[in-house]
Design a protein around this motif. Structure first.
Motif, PDB file in Angstrom:
ATOM      1  N   GLU A   2       0.844  -1.176  -0.024  1.00 12.57           N
ATOM      2  CA  GLU A   2      -0.019   0.141   0.113  1.00 12.57           C
ATOM      3  C   GLU A   2       0.868   1.132   0.076  1.00 12.57           C
ATOM      4  O   GLU A   2       1.609   1.307   0.747  1.00 12.57           O
ATOM      5  CB  GLU A   2      -1.064   0.088   1.086  1.00 12.57           C
ATOM      6  CG  GLU A   2      -2.047  -0.754   1.161  1.00 12.57           C
ATOM      7  CD  GLU A   2      -3.333  -0.366   0.302  1.00 12.57           C
ATOM      8  OE1 GLU A   2      -3.650   0.954   0.494  1.00 12.57           O
ATOM      9  OE2 GLU A   2      -3.945  -1.213  -0.251  1.00 12.57           O
ATOM     10  N   ARG A   3       0.608   2.175  -0.835  1.00 14.98           N
ATOM     11  CA  ARG A   3       1.336   3.377  -1.064  1.00 14.98           C
ATOM     12  C   ARG A   3       0.249   4.540  -0.974  1.00 14.98           C
ATOM     13  O   ARG A   3      -0.427   4.574  -1.909  1.00 14.98           O
ATOM     14  CB  ARG A   3       2.275   3.576  -2.026  1.00 14.98           C
ATOM     15  CG  ARG A   3       3.242   2.448  -2.504  1.00 14.98           C
ATOM     16  CD  ARG A   3       3.824   2.653  -3.813  1.00 14.98           C
ATOM     17  NE  ARG A   3       4.495   1.452  -4.005  1.00 14.98           N
ATOM     18  CZ  ARG A   3       4.174   0.442  -4.533  1.00 14.98           C
ATOM     19  NH1 ARG A   3       2.906   0.336  -5.013  1.00 14.98           N
ATOM     20  NH2 ARG A   3       4.950  -0.794  -4.649  1.00 14.98           N
ATOM     21  N   LYS A 191      -3.784   6.688  -3.870  1.00 17.91           N
ATOM     22  CA  LYS A 191      -3.065   5.456  -3.828  1.00 17.91           C
ATOM     23  C   LYS A 191      -2.147   5.417  -5.102  1.00 17.91           C
ATOM     24  O   LYS A 191      -2.335   5.973  -6.184  1.00 17.91           O
ATOM     25  CB  LYS A 191      -3.774   4.383  -3.966  1.00 17.91           C
ATOM     26  CG  LYS A 191      -4.809   4.214  -2.734  1.00 17.91           C
ATOM     27  CD  LYS A 191      -4.476   3.939  -1.443  1.00 17.91           C
ATOM     28  CE  LYS A 191      -5.534   3.459  -0.589  1.00 17.91           C
ATOM     29  NZ  LYS A 191      -5.045   2.983   0.740  1.00 17.91           N
ATOM     30  N   PHE A 192      -0.915   4.875  -4.952  1.00 15.75           N
ATOM     31  CA  PHE A 192       0.165   5.084  -5.930  1.00 15.75           C
ATOM     32  C   PHE A 192       0.725   3.555  -6.369  1.00 15.75           C
ATOM     33  O   PHE A 192       0.559   2.779  -5.811  1.00 15.75           O
ATOM     34  CB  PHE A 192       1.552   5.865  -5.203  1.00 15.75           C
ATOM     35  CG  PHE A 192       1.160   7.271  -5.183  1.00 15.75           C
ATOM     36  CD1 PHE A 192       1.693   8.247  -6.208  1.00 15.75           C
ATOM     37  CD2 PHE A 192       0.606   7.788  -3.978  1.00 15.75           C
ATOM     38  CE1 PHE A 192       1.465   9.441  -5.830  1.00 15.75           C
ATOM     39  CE2 PHE A 192       0.337   9.269  -4.126  1.00 15.75           C
ATOM     40  CZ  PHE A 192       0.861   9.985  -4.879  1.00 15.75           C
ATOM     41  N   ASN A 193       0.861   3.705  -7.679  1.00 18.29           N
ATOM     42  CA  ASN A 193       1.568   2.221  -8.461  1.00 18.29           C
ATOM     43  C   ASN A 193       3.077   2.431  -7.876  1.00 18.29           C
ATOM     44  O   ASN A 193       3.733   3.636  -7.637  1.00 18.29           O
ATOM     45  CB  ASN A 193       1.318   2.554  -9.897  1.00 18.29           C
ATOM     46  CG  ASN A 193      -0.165   2.073 -10.272  1.00 18.29           C
ATOM     47  OD1 ASN A 193      -0.761   1.314  -9.872  1.00 18.29           O
ATOM     48  ND2 ASN A 193      -0.656   3.249 -10.899  1.00 18.29           N
ATOM     49  N   ALA A 194       3.707   1.431  -8.226  1.00  9.77           N
ATOM     50  CA  ALA A 194       5.216   1.392  -7.874  1.00  9.77           C
ATOM     51  C   ALA A 194       5.998   2.117  -8.998  1.00  9.77           C
ATOM     52  O   ALA A 194       7.168   2.573  -8.481  1.00  9.77           O
ATOM     53  CB  ALA A 194       5.527  -0.175  -8.378  1.00  9.77           C
ATOM     54  N   ASP A 195       5.265   2.723 -10.028  1.00 10.66           N
ATOM     55  CA  ASP A 195       6.034   3.830 -10.745  1.00 10.66           C
ATOM     56  C   ASP A 195       5.835   5.047 -10.538  1.00 10.66           C
ATOM     57  O   ASP A 195       6.308   5.834 -11.122  1.00 10.66           O
ATOM     58  CB  ASP A 195       5.968   3.646 -12.142  1.00 10.66           C
ATOM     59  CG  ASP A 195       4.350   3.643 -12.597  1.00 10.66           C
ATOM     60  OD1 ASP A 195       3.691   3.790 -11.807  1.00 10.66           O
ATOM     61  OD2 ASP A 195       4.163   3.568 -13.741  1.00 10.66           O
ATOM     62  N   SER A 197       3.009   6.553 -10.278  1.00 12.82           N
ATOM     63  CA  SER A 197       1.835   7.155 -11.028  1.00 12.82           C
ATOM     64  C   SER A 197       0.686   6.742 -10.019  1.00 12.82           C
ATOM     65  O   SER A 197       0.750   5.984  -9.118  1.00 12.82           O
ATOM     66  CB  SER A 197       1.536   6.631 -12.437  1.00 12.82           C
ATOM     67  OG  SER A 197       1.221   4.956 -12.320  1.00 12.82           O
ATOM     68  N   LEU A 199      -2.645   5.489  -8.863  1.00 16.02           N
ATOM     69  CA  LEU A 199      -3.484   4.242  -8.897  1.00 16.02           C
ATOM     70  C   LEU A 199      -4.964   4.921  -8.732  1.00 16.02           C
ATOM     71  O   LEU A 199      -5.788   4.265  -9.491  1.00 16.02           O
ATOM     72  CB  LEU A 199      -3.204   3.182  -8.155  1.00 16.02           C
ATOM     73  CG  LEU A 199      -4.238   1.955  -8.002  1.00 16.02           C
ATOM     74  CD1 LEU A 199      -4.124   1.282  -9.192  1.00 16.02           C
ATOM     75  CD2 LEU A 199      -3.813   1.124  -6.760  1.00 16.02           C
ATOM     76  N   SER A 200      -5.289   5.438  -7.768  1.00 14.38           N
ATOM     77  CA  SER A 200      -6.789   5.811  -7.211  1.00 14.38           C
ATOM     78  C   SER A 200      -6.698   7.055  -6.637  1.00 14.38           C
ATOM     79  O   SER A 200      -5.647   7.481  -5.854  1.00 14.38           O
ATOM     80  CB  SER A 200      -7.449   4.821  -6.796  1.00 14.38           C
ATOM     81  OG  SER A 200      -6.997   4.848  -5.545  1.00 14.38           O
TER      82      SER A 200
END
Length: 206
Positions: A2-3, A191-195, A197, A199-200
């Motif tokens: 989770e980010r 919420k963030f993706n691993a790159d 960007s 996510l939501s």
């Protein structure tokens, strides 16, 4: 992993209520502003939100909002970093003036340009572009690494310092950001993706 990043504009301040340009001036929260911050904390607590670290500005309206939220989620003693990089946009010569009085002095169109344009600053102050020039580097070097390491991060700041971040996170143009207004005390959960960007994004209505 989770980010999570939660951005919150401070609750209503005394100068918001009085329709004054505030900027780097340091008025306190109103009773309504305190209630908004408490409500934000309660809402996040209902979502079982817990934070690993918090960031706020050098101004008390943001600091107190941050603390009320942390109290609400049962984390009153959480490590909180204060930095003027997250301060509100500096309104320069407009600071402390009533917005209606400013319109009478300089005209509706000129005041609108100072308030809403991306890169035209008021006399002695900052444009949104100038504000972004100090908030974004701080976000990239201090806040985002915490998020990307898998932590939940709270950031309580101001309408324009947060708009400069939202512009990047939401990939808005310099024209699109002009129509974005952030409600006082309203959490925005990213919420963030691993790159890095997004996510939501969820806006938590109080």
């Amino acid at each position: 992993m989770e980010r999570t990043l939660v951005l919150v504009r401070h609750g209503q301040s005394d100068w918001n209520l009085k329709n004054l340009f505030t900027g780097w001036k340091d008025p306190d929260l109103t009773e309504q502003g305190v209630s908004e911050a408490i409500a934000a904390g309660k809402k996040l607590n209902e979502m079982a939100m817990k934070f690993d670290i918090a960031f706020t500005s050098d101004l008390q309206r943001a600091q107190k909002t941050c603390q009320h939220i942390l109290d609400g989620v049962g984390q009153s003693d959480l490590k909180t970093i204060r930095d003027q990089a997250l301060n509100e946009r500096d309104y320069g010569d407009l600071a402390g003036l009533n917005k209606d009085d400013a319109r009478k002095k300089w005209g509706e169109e000129q005041v609108h340009i100072w308030r809403r344009s991306y890169d035209v600053p008021p006399p002695g102050g900052e444009s949104l572009k100038d504000t972004a020039a100090r908030t974004l580097p701080y976000f990239i070097t201090d806040i985002l690494p915490q998020v990307m390491s898998g932590k939940s991060v709270l950031c309580a700041a101001h309408g324009n310092s947060l708009r400069s971040l939202v512009m990047v996170l939401d990939r808005l143009t310099t024209t699109e950001i002009l129509d974005v207004n952030l409600g006082t005390g309203v959490p925005m959960v990213y919420k963030f993706n691993a790159d890095t960007s997004v996510l939501s994004k969820e806006i938590i209505n109080l």
